[in-house]
Write an enzyme that holds these catalytic residues in place. Sequence first.
Site, PDB file in Angstrom:
ATOM      1  N   ASP A 166     -11.837 -90.938  -5.320  1.00  0.00           N
ATOM      2  CA  ASP A 166     -13.153 -90.496  -4.869  1.00  0.00           C
ATOM      3  C   ASP A 166     -14.040 -90.329  -6.100  1.00  0.00           C
ATOM      4  OD1 ASP A 166     -15.291 -89.038  -3.342  1.00  0.00           O
ATOM      5  OD2 ASP A 166     -13.778 -89.036  -1.779  1.00  0.00           O
ATOM      6  N   GLY A 180     -12.558 -95.186  -8.790  1.00  0.00           N
ATOM      7  CA  GLY A 180     -13.194 -94.036  -8.152  1.00  0.00           C
ATOM      8  C   GLY A 180     -14.564 -94.411  -7.625  1.00  0.00           C
ATOM      9  N   HIS A 181     -15.321 -93.382  -7.261  1.00  0.00           N
ATOM     10  CA  HIS A 181     -16.639 -93.597  -6.664  1.00  0.00           C
ATOM     11  C   HIS A 181     -17.770 -93.289  -7.630  1.00  0.00           C
ATOM     12  CE1 HIS A 181     -14.903 -93.068  -2.300  1.00  0.00           C
ATOM     13  NE2 HIS A 181     -14.344 -94.059  -2.974  1.00  0.00           N
ATOM     14  N   GLY A 182     -17.439 -93.098  -8.914  1.00  0.00           N
ATOM     15  CA  GLY A 182     -18.477 -92.858  -9.899  1.00  0.00           C
ATOM     16  C   GLY A 182     -18.842 -91.392 -10.033  1.00  0.00           C
TER      17      GLY A 182
END
Length: 392
Positions: free
Chosen positions: A218, A240-242
């Site tokens: 995430d 991940g999502h940054g």
Amino acid sequence: MLIQILILITFLFYYPFSSFAANNPTYNVQTYGAKSNGKSDCTNAFLSAWAAACAATQPATIYVPPGRFLLRNAYFTGNLCKNTAITFRIDGTLVAPSDYNAIGNTGSWLKFERVTGVSIYGGMLDGQGTNLWACKNSGRSCPKGVTSLAFYNSNNIIMSGMYSLNSQMFHILIDGCNNVKLQSMKISAPGGSPNTDGIHVQQSSGVAVMNSNIATGDDCVSIGPGTSNLWIQNLACGPGHGISIGSLGWDLQEAGVQNVTVKTATFTGTENGVRVKTWARPSNGFVKDVTFQHIVMVNVNNPIIIDQNYCPDPHNCPNQESGVRISGITYEDVHGTSATQVAVKFDCSKANPCNGITLDEINLTFKDKPAIASCANAGGTADGVVKPTSCL
């Protein structure tokens, strides 16, 4: 930005790494019955060592020697502490139960609340989240999961050289805190692990995340309501999502986010790079005075994105507009490769358009085609070379 720099410098000098004075008492968890075999429950031993350190009249150290120490939920409260300077020096690994039902839905595995001057140096946290992720991915009924390490309503906290592995959910949570420094952190979970945010910050001020490597399923760092004076520097993120400011705007009455700096960060194969995300719901929240500077993107799906129409469940926000006001967002020296053709996307609220966006020296490319920028309800300026061409 000058104010943020001064805050960071003041914090670094005012809270030096001087916790290991030789004449201060040290409490070894093994003295209180902890076994390093990874099978014996050491929770009470750790809590007993904490109670002894709290009762000390001078700065104290809790020592965790090499080995694996099994802990169930542990709650470290500062309400009764005489001592306001307790250091954890960890040479071993703290291990959560492999049976996720042993922790249940308690919110946190290791929880600190109302503490001041706590420092944690070294060690590994093994959240053993694999079985819970498998349960979630199968669609079976299973617990929500817990955050590995949480600090609530605490001040003057240092974490350095810690490794957090396979947390059930968030790895580290900072909530309602002031003056927190996380440095040389390593956080790791597989890219497909659900809700395993690396570091989540909310309702907190004066938090610094430096020289760290975060790979999760995430957000590497997620920034919630009420965050101010946040400094992130020298961060490697991926998978991940940054880095995400948000999701914001779920509540009508919600504290804003302001004075955030992300400087010198690399995103590799992430879903997003630097993102601001708000629910498409009424809210009096805001995001202002944010700087993303010296950022490298390596095959990132959405390198630069503002999404004010977040609504994964139509029942939560049908036909509504985000009330969160976004202003003063600067992107300076952002370069690298996008995994999608839309490398810059500003999808702002019709009711509250974004304003004061600055693009300065942007160079994002997409394979063998020109990258493009997309704007809706966004205003600002572009300086220097900006690729893709600005749509502001």
